[in-house]
Design a protein around this motif. Structure first.
Motif, PDB file in Angstrom:
ATOM      1  N   VAL A  93       1.111  -1.254  -0.120  1.00  0.00           N
ATOM      2  CA  VAL A  93      -0.068   0.180   0.099  1.00  0.00           C
ATOM      3  C   VAL A  93       0.976   1.486   0.014  1.00  0.00           C
ATOM      4  CG1 VAL A  93      -1.706   1.102   0.862  1.00  0.00           C
ATOM      5  CG2 VAL A  93      -1.524  -1.031   1.251  1.00  0.00           C
ATOM      6  N   HIS A  94       0.483   2.170  -0.792  1.00  0.00           N
ATOM      7  CA  HIS A  94       1.233   3.345  -0.326  1.00  0.00           C
ATOM      8  C   HIS A  94       0.628   4.650  -0.250  1.00  0.00           C
ATOM      9  CE1 HIS A  94       4.740   5.079  -2.756  1.00  0.00           C
ATOM     10  NE2 HIS A  94       4.712   4.672  -3.630  1.00  0.00           N
ATOM     11  N   ALA A  95       1.033   5.605   0.741  1.00  0.00           N
ATOM     12  CA  ALA A  95       0.217   6.103   1.616  1.00  0.00           C
ATOM     13  C   ALA A  95      -0.096   7.619   1.226  1.00  0.00           C
ATOM     14  CB  ALA A  95       1.528   7.051   1.911  1.00  0.00           C
ATOM     15  N   VAL A 226      15.099   1.529   1.437  1.00  0.00           N
ATOM     16  CA  VAL A 226      15.418   2.408   0.718  1.00  0.00           C
ATOM     17  C   VAL A 226      15.990   1.905  -0.358  1.00  0.00           C
ATOM     18  CG1 VAL A 226      16.818   4.538   0.248  1.00  0.00           C
ATOM     19  CG2 VAL A 226      17.016   3.305   2.891  1.00  0.00           C
ATOM     20  N   GLU A 227      15.261   2.476  -1.368  1.00  0.00           N
ATOM     21  CA  GLU A 227      15.021   1.925  -2.395  1.00  0.00           C
ATOM     22  C   GLU A 227      15.769   3.027  -3.633  1.00  0.00           C
ATOM     23  OE1 GLU A 227      11.390   2.350  -4.045  1.00  0.00           O
ATOM     24  OE2 GLU A 227      12.038   1.217  -6.291  1.00  0.00           O
ATOM     25  N   SER A 228      17.045   2.271  -4.420  1.00  0.00           N
ATOM     26  CA  SER A 228      17.896   3.648  -5.047  1.00  0.00           C
ATOM     27  C   SER A 228      17.067   4.002  -6.184  1.00  0.00           C
ATOM     28  CB  SER A 228      19.392   2.908  -5.213  1.00  0.00           C
ATOM     29  OG  SER A 228      19.275   1.721  -5.938  1.00  0.00           O
ATOM     30  N   LYS A 229      17.518   4.353  -7.446  1.00  0.00           N
ATOM     31  CA  LYS A 229      17.066   4.614  -8.689  1.00  0.00           C
ATOM     32  C   LYS A 229      18.394   5.631  -9.344  1.00  0.00           C
ATOM     33  CE  LYS A 229      12.856   6.378 -11.219  1.00  0.00           C
ATOM     34  NZ  LYS A 229      11.660   6.618 -11.626  1.00  0.00           N
ATOM     35  N   VAL A 230      18.566   5.237 -10.517  1.00  0.00           N
ATOM     36  CA  VAL A 230      19.374   5.326 -11.599  1.00  0.00           C
ATOM     37  C   VAL A 230      18.842   7.481 -12.047  1.00  0.00           C
ATOM     38  CG1 VAL A 230      19.232   4.371 -13.488  1.00  0.00           C
ATOM     39  CG2 VAL A 230      21.599   5.135 -13.232  1.00  0.00           C
ATOM     40  N   MET A 260      16.258  -2.856  -3.695  1.00  0.00           N
ATOM     41  CA  MET A 260      16.559  -3.305  -5.479  1.00  0.00           C
ATOM     42  C   MET A 260      15.952  -3.560  -6.289  1.00  0.00           C
ATOM     43  SD  MET A 260      20.358  -5.004  -5.827  1.00  0.00           S
ATOM     44  CE  MET A 260      19.607  -6.431  -5.190  1.00  0.00           C
ATOM     45  N   ASP A 261      15.405  -2.513  -7.438  1.00  0.00           N
ATOM     46  CA  ASP A 261      14.242  -2.407  -8.673  1.00  0.00           C
ATOM     47  C   ASP A 261      14.887  -2.647  -9.925  1.00  0.00           C
ATOM     48  OD1 ASP A 261      12.781  -1.463 -10.283  1.00  0.00           O
ATOM     49  OD2 ASP A 261      12.009  -0.063  -9.510  1.00  0.00           O
ATOM     50  N   ASN A 262      14.612  -3.844 -10.186  1.00  0.00           N
ATOM     51  CA  ASN A 262      15.620  -4.104 -11.738  1.00  0.00           C
ATOM     52  C   ASN A 262      14.711  -3.052 -13.204  1.00  0.00           C
ATOM     53  OD1 ASN A 262      12.364  -5.561 -11.733  1.00  0.00           O
ATOM     54  ND2 ASN A 262      13.486  -6.826 -13.466  1.00  0.00           N
ATOM     55  N   GLY A 263      14.518  -1.845 -12.581  1.00  0.00           N
ATOM     56  CA  GLY A 263      13.919  -0.726 -13.178  1.00  0.00           C
ATOM     57  C   GLY A 263      14.710   0.411 -13.218  1.00  0.00           C
ATOM     58  N   HIS A 264      16.032   0.222 -12.410  1.00  0.00           N
ATOM     59  CA  HIS A 264      16.202   1.403 -11.775  1.00  0.00           C
ATOM     60  C   HIS A 264      17.831   1.397 -12.186  1.00  0.00           C
ATOM     61  CE1 HIS A 264      13.307   2.843  -8.853  1.00  0.00           C
ATOM     62  NE2 HIS A 264      12.290   2.683 -10.180  1.00  0.00           N
ATOM     63  N   TYR A 265      18.277   0.094 -12.981  1.00  0.00           N
ATOM     64  CA  TYR A 265      19.920   0.511 -13.023  1.00  0.00           C
ATOM     65  C   TYR A 265      20.087   0.206 -14.840  1.00  0.00           C
ATOM     66  CZ  TYR A 265      19.821  -0.975  -8.266  1.00  0.00           C
ATOM     67  OH  TYR A 265      19.837  -1.299  -7.217  1.00  0.00           O
ATOM     68  N   LEU A 287      13.266  -6.758  -2.525  1.00  0.00           N
ATOM     69  CA  LEU A 287      13.393  -6.167  -4.408  1.00  0.00           C
ATOM     70  C   LEU A 287      11.928  -5.672  -4.644  1.00  0.00           C
ATOM     71  CD1 LEU A 287      14.356  -9.820  -5.642  1.00  0.00           C
ATOM     72  CD2 LEU A 287      15.551  -7.866  -5.888  1.00  0.00           C
ATOM     73  N   HIS A 288      11.565  -4.948  -6.015  1.00  0.00           N
ATOM     74  CA  HIS A 288      10.591  -4.654  -7.266  1.00  0.00           C
ATOM     75  C   HIS A 288      10.985  -4.858  -8.003  1.00  0.00           C
ATOM     76  CE1 HIS A 288       9.046  -0.586  -4.514  1.00  0.00           C
ATOM     77  NE2 HIS A 288       9.347  -1.677  -3.844  1.00  0.00           N
ATOM     78  N   ILE A 289      10.740  -5.838  -7.714  1.00  0.00           N
ATOM     79  CA  ILE A 289      10.297  -6.856  -9.610  1.00  0.00           C
ATOM     80  C   ILE A 289       9.357  -5.882 -10.116  1.00  0.00           C
ATOM     81  CG2 ILE A 289       9.965  -8.816 -10.520  1.00  0.00           C
ATOM     82  CD1 ILE A 289       9.816 -10.059  -7.249  1.00  0.00           C
ATOM     83  N   TRP A 295      13.791   1.658 -20.383  1.00  0.00           N
ATOM     84  CA  TRP A 295      13.765   2.722 -19.402  1.00  0.00           C
ATOM     85  C   TRP A 295      12.912   1.974 -18.267  1.00  0.00           C
ATOM     86  CZ3 TRP A 295       9.673   5.782 -17.198  1.00  0.00           C
ATOM     87  CH2 TRP A 295       8.888   5.812 -17.962  1.00  0.00           C
ATOM     88  N   ASP A 296      12.683   2.563 -17.543  1.00  0.00           N
ATOM     89  CA  ASP A 296      12.249   2.225 -16.241  1.00  0.00           C
ATOM     90  C   ASP A 296      10.608   2.665 -16.717  1.00  0.00           C
ATOM     91  OD1 ASP A 296      11.844   1.139 -13.511  1.00  0.00           O
ATOM     92  OD2 ASP A 296      11.569   3.691 -12.796  1.00  0.00           O
ATOM     93  N   SER A 297      10.797   1.343 -17.842  1.00  0.00           N
ATOM     94  CA  SER A 297       9.282   1.685 -18.389  1.00  0.00           C
ATOM     95  C   SER A 297       7.978   0.696 -17.009  1.00  0.00           C
ATOM     96  CB  SER A 297       9.214   1.154 -19.413  1.00  0.00           C
ATOM     97  OG  SER A 297       9.568   0.196 -19.867  1.00  0.00           O
ATOM     98  N   LEU A 327       6.144  -6.672  -5.885  1.00  0.00           N
ATOM     99  CA  LEU A 327       6.179  -6.280  -7.761  1.00  0.00           C
ATOM    100  C   LEU A 327       5.970  -4.609  -8.037  1.00  0.00           C
ATOM    101  CD1 LEU A 327       3.770  -9.338  -8.706  1.00  0.00           C
ATOM    102  CD2 LEU A 327       5.987  -9.416  -8.361  1.00  0.00           C
ATOM    103  N   ASP A 328       6.300  -4.685  -8.467  1.00  0.00           N
ATOM    104  CA  ASP A 328       5.969  -3.208  -9.204  1.00  0.00           C
ATOM    105  C   ASP A 328       6.122  -2.974 -10.498  1.00  0.00           C
ATOM    106  OD1 ASP A 328       6.378  -0.334  -9.391  1.00  0.00           O
ATOM    107  OD2 ASP A 328       8.587   0.178  -8.508  1.00  0.00           O
ATOM    108  N   PHE A 329       4.922  -2.259 -11.136  1.00  0.00           N
ATOM    109  CA  PHE A 329       4.810  -2.368 -12.327  1.00  0.00           C
ATOM    110  C   PHE A 329       3.638  -1.669 -12.266  1.00  0.00           C
ATOM    111  CE2 PHE A 329       3.844  -6.956 -12.510  1.00  0.00           C
ATOM    112  CZ  PHE A 329       2.158  -6.770 -12.028  1.00  0.00           C
TER     113      PHE A 329
HETATM  114  C1  RNT Z   1       9.827   4.566  -8.804  1.00  0.00           C
HETATM  115  C2  RNT Z   1       9.865   3.647  -8.017  1.00  0.00           C
HETATM  116  C3  RNT Z   1       8.894   3.674  -6.886  1.00  0.00           C
HETATM  117  C4  RNT Z   1       7.483   3.696  -7.239  1.00  0.00           C
HETATM  118  C5  RNT Z   1       6.105   2.823  -6.620  1.00  0.00           C
HETATM  119  C6  RNT Z   1       5.398   4.047  -7.164  1.00  0.00           C
HETATM  120  O1  RNT Z   1      10.712   4.174  -9.988  1.00  0.00           O
HETATM  121  O2  RNT Z   1      10.176   2.123  -8.714  1.00  0.00           O
HETATM  122  O3  RNT Z   1       8.818   2.761  -6.014  1.00  0.00           O
HETATM  123  O4  RNT Z   1       7.063   2.812  -9.224  1.00  0.00           O
HETATM  124  O5  RNT Z   1       6.257   3.642  -5.164  1.00  0.00           O
END
Ligand code: RNT
Ligand code: ZN
Length: 423
Positions: A93-95, A226-230, A260-265, A287-289, A295-297, A327-329
């Motif tokens: 859930v997101h805030a 903490v989720e990173s991103k490029v 690690m979100d595999n769209g973020h590298y 993980l965020h799968i 791109w981070d589509s 999961l994160d799509f």
């Molecule tokens: C964004 C991140 C983040 C969001 C969600 C909605 O690039 O992946 O995780 O997708 O928090």
């Protein structure tokens, strides 16, 4: 039909048995592995608490009709997905998905557990756990694209309060459900063009996170990540929460996990290779799968090579209890229930596929330097009767198989989604 299926499974069981794999034991284990299903595929990350457009460098594309536009619709859609997918779930859930009781509209810095009690009720009813995410985007207090790194104290203070409120809500989720709650921090803060100072925003981010995590919580129940991103859209040149930042923060703050979100590298980097690297240092990771296409589509997760490889790294390193999988799509161009379902089923397939591999035997070939044989075996195993075991898993979980389940999606679209107004 059913006789054929039973026979196929028995043949598959026998075949995998010869590799030393007990398929019945695998199916039993798989259905108890929790995977977090994100609530935001149902409404294109809109949420319920603000009309601000989606920002933070993320974007949904497509305008397929029928998106959920209120809690009742989102819950109904989620229920449908739960019905069409095997395995144990948590709901992520997101805030921004606060559900205020009549008259109680609170800003993000002031949200309270009660604003999420409907989610707890939903989780109890459906036998799921809950994970949580502060929402540092899509809100008028995002100033110049910045939140926790903002040089404006009133902006940064607002978002720190939001983070603290979210720690309390995560603790509430875990207490109510008796299941640990993964609390993921991701901010889109960054710059479109070349910055003059890359360090100061990161130091402010570090300080903000430290202030937030000073809020009291039980580390056995709340798992901050903490989720990173490029980079993000409109934030191409600099992202405060880069990979090194997130890893450094997690490594230096006890109990904080890197996510690690595999769209973020960068496109040729793979998270499958990073999983064992982090397992060498962290007790737990998250993980965020997703599926990045160029791109981070955030395309729908498929049963593709990298997805399978990620699952293999978790399973063969005996890390199913050390890796929090979410999961994160978000695809807005196709039926969203179908999108959600394909993504969840794909990750389940990837886990099953990994659990049906003779890892000890393959590892031994590598250790002995028998690389030709290793390649041959890995290739041959690809055509083992995986599908028969997958079908049996679905049957045991009471979930529709292959080409049948989409009929439910079509029926639901006709009966429910097509009658929704607006969005
Ligand atoms: C964004 C991140 C983040 C969001 C969600 C909605 O690039 O992946 O995780 O997708 O928090
Ligand atoms: Zn993510």
């Amino acid at each position: 039909m059913d006789r054929n299926r039973e026979t196929s499974y028995q043949c598959a069981k026998e075949r995998y048995g010869r590799l030393g794999i007990d398929t019945d034991a695998v199916l039993k284990e798989l259905k108890d592995i929790p995977v977090s299903l994100h609530c935001w595929q149902g409404d294109d990350v809109r949420g319920f608490d603000s009309d601000s457009p989606l920002d933070g460098g993320i974007q949904t594309t497509g305008n397929y009709p029928g998106a959920a536009s209120n809690p009742g619709e989102l819950f109904a859609d989620l229920r449908k997905v739960l019905e069409l997918t095997p395995g144990k779930k948590k709901i992520n859930v997101h805030a921004s998905y606060a559900i205020f009781r009549e008259g109680a509209c609170r800003n993000r810095d002031a949200i309270v557990p009660e604003d999420f009690s409907a989610w707890v009720d939903f989780a109890k009813e459906t036998g799921t756990g809950l994970d949580f995410n502060p929402t540092f985007f899509g809100h008028k207090m995002v100033k110049d694209g910045l939140t926790l790194t903002s040089p404006d104290d009133s902006v940064r203070g607002f978002w720190i309060e939001h983070g603290k409120a979210c720690v309390r809500i995560a603790q509430y989720f875990a207490d109510e459900l008796g299941i640990p709650c993964v609390l993921n921090f991701w901010i889109g803060d960054g710059f479109k063009d070349i910055p003059a100072d890359r360090l100061t925003p990161r130091l402010r981010y570090k300080d903000s996170l430290e202030r937030i995590l000073a809020e009291k919580y039980d580390p056995d129940k709340v798992k901050p990540c903490v989720e990173s991103k490029v980079f993000g859209i409109g934030v191409e040149s600099y992202t405060a929460g880069s990979s090194e930042f997130a890893l450094g923060f997690a490594a230096s703050h006890k109990g904080v996990l890197p996510l690690m979100d595999n769209g973020h590298y960068h496109p040729t980097e793979v998270v499958s290779d990073k999983i064992p690297a982090l397992l060498a240092y962290f007790d737990e990771i998250a993980l965020h799968i997703t599926r990045p296409v160029r791109w981070d589509s955030d395309h729908v997760v498929l049963f593709d090579d990298e997805t399978r490889e990620m699952a293999k790294e978790i399973v063969r390193n005996d890390a199913l209890k050390r890796v929090y999988m979410a999961l994160d799509f978000f695809d807005a161009s196709i039926n969203r229930i179908g999108a959600w379902t394909v993504g969840f089923r794909s990750w389940q397939k990837a886990l099953l596929n990994a659990m049906l591999m003779p890892h000890a035997m393959l590892r031994n070939l590598q250790e002995k330097g028998e690389f030709g044989k290793l390649m041959a075996y890995q290739e041959e195993i690809k055509t083992y009767p995986f599908g028969a075991v997958w079908d049996e898993y679905l049957r045991r979980c009471n979930v529709k198989t292959d080409l049948e389940w989409y009929d439910d999606v079509t029926g639901y679209e006709k009966d429910v989604l097509s009658k929704r107004m607006g969005k």
